[in-house]
Design an enzyme around this catalytic site. Structure first.
Site, PDB file in Angstrom:
ATOM      1  N   ASP A 139      31.566  45.005  69.454  1.00  0.00           N
ATOM      2  CA  ASP A 139      30.384  44.370  70.032  1.00  0.00           C
ATOM      3  C   ASP A 139      30.621  42.912  70.415  1.00  0.00           C
ATOM      4  O   ASP A 139      29.854  42.356  71.205  1.00  0.00           O
ATOM      5  CB  ASP A 139      29.209  44.438  69.041  1.00  0.00           C
ATOM      6  CG  ASP A 139      28.821  45.863  68.703  1.00  0.00           C
ATOM      7  OD1 ASP A 139      28.635  46.646  69.647  1.00  0.00           O
ATOM      8  OD2 ASP A 139      28.723  46.195  67.513  1.00  0.00           O
ATOM      9  N   HIS A 195      32.348  45.029  59.954  1.00  0.00           N
ATOM     10  CA  HIS A 195      31.935  46.391  60.305  1.00  0.00           C
ATOM     11  C   HIS A 195      31.796  47.194  59.024  1.00  0.00           C
ATOM     12  O   HIS A 195      32.533  46.964  58.055  1.00  0.00           O
ATOM     13  CB  HIS A 195      32.973  47.046  61.235  1.00  0.00           C
ATOM     14  CG  HIS A 195      32.490  48.284  61.912  1.00  0.00           C
ATOM     15  ND1 HIS A 195      32.520  49.511  61.302  1.00  0.00           N
ATOM     16  CD2 HIS A 195      31.951  48.489  63.147  1.00  0.00           C
ATOM     17  CE1 HIS A 195      32.030  50.428  62.137  1.00  0.00           C
ATOM     18  NE2 HIS A 195      31.678  49.837  63.249  1.00  0.00           N
ATOM     19  N   HIS A 220      22.062  48.829  65.451  1.00  0.00           N
ATOM     20  CA  HIS A 220      23.033  49.814  65.967  1.00  0.00           C
ATOM     21  C   HIS A 220      23.375  49.482  67.420  1.00  0.00           C
ATOM     22  O   HIS A 220      24.299  48.715  67.682  1.00  0.00           O
ATOM     23  CB  HIS A 220      22.432  51.206  65.821  1.00  0.00           C
ATOM     24  CG  HIS A 220      23.399  52.331  66.026  1.00  0.00           C
ATOM     25  ND1 HIS A 220      24.751  52.149  66.188  1.00  0.00           N
ATOM     26  CD2 HIS A 220      23.202  53.687  66.097  1.00  0.00           C
ATOM     27  CE1 HIS A 220      25.342  53.311  66.336  1.00  0.00           C
ATOM     28  NE2 HIS A 220      24.417  54.267  66.300  1.00  0.00           N
TER      29      HIS A 220
END
Length: 441
Positions: free
Chosen positions: A377, A321, A282
């Site tokens: 990210d 994702h 996460h």
């Protein structure tokens, strides 16, 4: 969790045909299950039984891949089209025109503030940035090399002992001041955890600075009388905070809601959310990207690395994702922000590797057919690293802005007066058996 896309697309007045007909081949019976907002209620399956003693059917959905656990009006995501909205406002417009605290107000209150409301909101948060000296002493008790995220989640949980009135969650005034306190103190605790890990003295908040500017001051201030943050870096950090403010029913938000359903105080709930964010799947995802780029080492090694991923050796970090099946809208914004930051700090040496990796992957049918595109990210870690943050600080930097989303969901949960979360299980253990005395085993 299922995305809110299904809820929005399925919304509307129910008709006589908005049902699901189920035939139980065990008994031959048929059942009509209502379809509401594109979903069926799992409890309706309980009506499907083989006899009166039968418990009834349950749905089995590990990791909640196709289960909506709540009704929410906070964040909307269309993963197929790459859409992200906070309270109906596109993330692109908010990132370009708003500040993080304005977005936090939107998430908490449901509407954008007027100038007067925003001024009062900023004032309230600003005057609550300091923490009790005992909190500082508590943090100083950690080992010299304690992980910043471990320090953050522990100190957030400890705040519940400083504000015992926070347990009165039904009192709206008391609840509201805890929201203010958490938003205000999270950057302070985050900065203290960084300074502790670095072996540097803690820096107190400077209430003359902005939310992002104050955080940078607490991170970087040394011997100067006053730290003056670079306004461009200040703005870049604010944009990053906006992009990370909420993302509907992700792991940490679900943790916040689950613990909140027990009516625990918000500090304990927020500590649980921090713990979920601490996990490498996460909050540590952008750290994994940096480590991958460091492993690749040079642009010449990118093609071979891509081929090794296709062969099943390793993983392309920062691509794909759980929700987005197209380009993450946050990634597009953050890529522009990266250019602005690198113009100040100098280009991160890993950037060329990242760009080459993105170029090859997006031109390769192997990745595009699997709908693997860069997510938020992929570039955020490069920015944080260029700004001087060590990898250990990445989840902490995530937790600061996500606090607004956590608190918005916590309030929404309480206002809905939801039941305590208590999932069912499929028991796969032993049948009943007699106890064997230890001497006979």
């Amino acid at each position: 969790m299922t995305t809110e896309t299904q809820q929005r697309d399925g919304a509307g007045a129910a008709t006589a045909t908005d049902t699901l007909t189920v035939t139980d081949n065990r008994t031959g019976k048929q059942y009509e299950i209502p379809i509401e907002d594109g979903t069926i209620r799992a409890t309706e399956l309980r009506k499907i039984k083989t006899d009166d003693d039968d418990f009834g059917l349950m749905s089995y959905d590990p990791a909640y891949m196709a289960t909506a656990s709540c009704r929410s009006a906070i964040t909307y995501i269309d993963g197929e089209k790459g859409i992200l909205e906070y309270r109906g406002y596109p993330i692109e417009q908010l990132a370009e025109q708003s500040s993080y605290l304005e977005v936090a107000y939107l998430l908490i209150h449901g509407e954008l503030p007027s100038q007067q409301q925003l001024g009062e909101w900023i004032h309230q948060i600003t005057i609550h940035t300091f923490v009790h000296e005992n909190v500082k002493e508590f943090m100083q008790g950690f080992r010299y090399d304690a992980h910043p995220m471990g320090m953050l989640l522990a100190s957030v949980g400890a705040l519940s002992t400083f504000y015992p009135e926070a347990s009165a969650i039904k009192d709206e005034e008391i609840r509201y001041i805890q929201v203010i306190r958490l938003l205000a103190k999270m950057p302070t605790l985050a900065a203290f955890s960084f300074r502790h890990n670095q072996g540097k003295p803690y820096v107190y908040p400077d209430n003359e600075l902005s939310y992002a500017g104050n955080f940078l001051s607490m991170i970087y201030k040394m011997t100067e009388i006053r730290y003056e943050p670079d306004p461009r870096l200040e703005h870049a950090l604010d944009v990053l905070f906006i992009l990370h403010a909420d993302h509907e029913q992700n792991c940490s938000t679900t943790a916040m809601r689950v613990v909140g359903s027990s009516h625990a105080d918000p500090y304990s709930c927020c500590a649980a959310a921090c713990a979920a964010l601490y996990g490498p799947r996460h909050g540590g995802a952008n750290e994994a990207v940096i480590r991958m780029l460091q492993e690749i080492e040079s642009m010449d090694n990118v093609p071979a690395f891509v081929e090794s991923v296709k062969a099943g050796h390793g993983r392309l970090q920062g691509f794909g994702h759980r929700i987005y099946k197209s380009y993450d809208p946050r990634a597009k914004i953050i890529k522009r922000t990266a250019d602005e930051v690198f113009a100040i700090t100098g280009k991160n040496p890993l950037l060329d590797i990242a760009l080459k990796l993105e170029e090859i992957a997006l031109a390769d049918e192997y990745f595009t057919s699997r709908r693997l595109y860069p997510n938020v990210d992929f570039y955020s870690g490069l920015i944080y690293q260029a700004m001087g943050f060590p990898l250990e600080m990445f989840p902490v930097l995530f937790a600061i802005p996500r606090t607004a989303g956590w608190l918005a969901h916590w309030q929404e949960l309480l206002d809905q007066d939801s039941k305590i979360v208590r999932p069912r299980q499929l028991f796969v253990g032993s049948e009943p058996r007699p106890y064997v005395p230890i001497g006979d085993r």
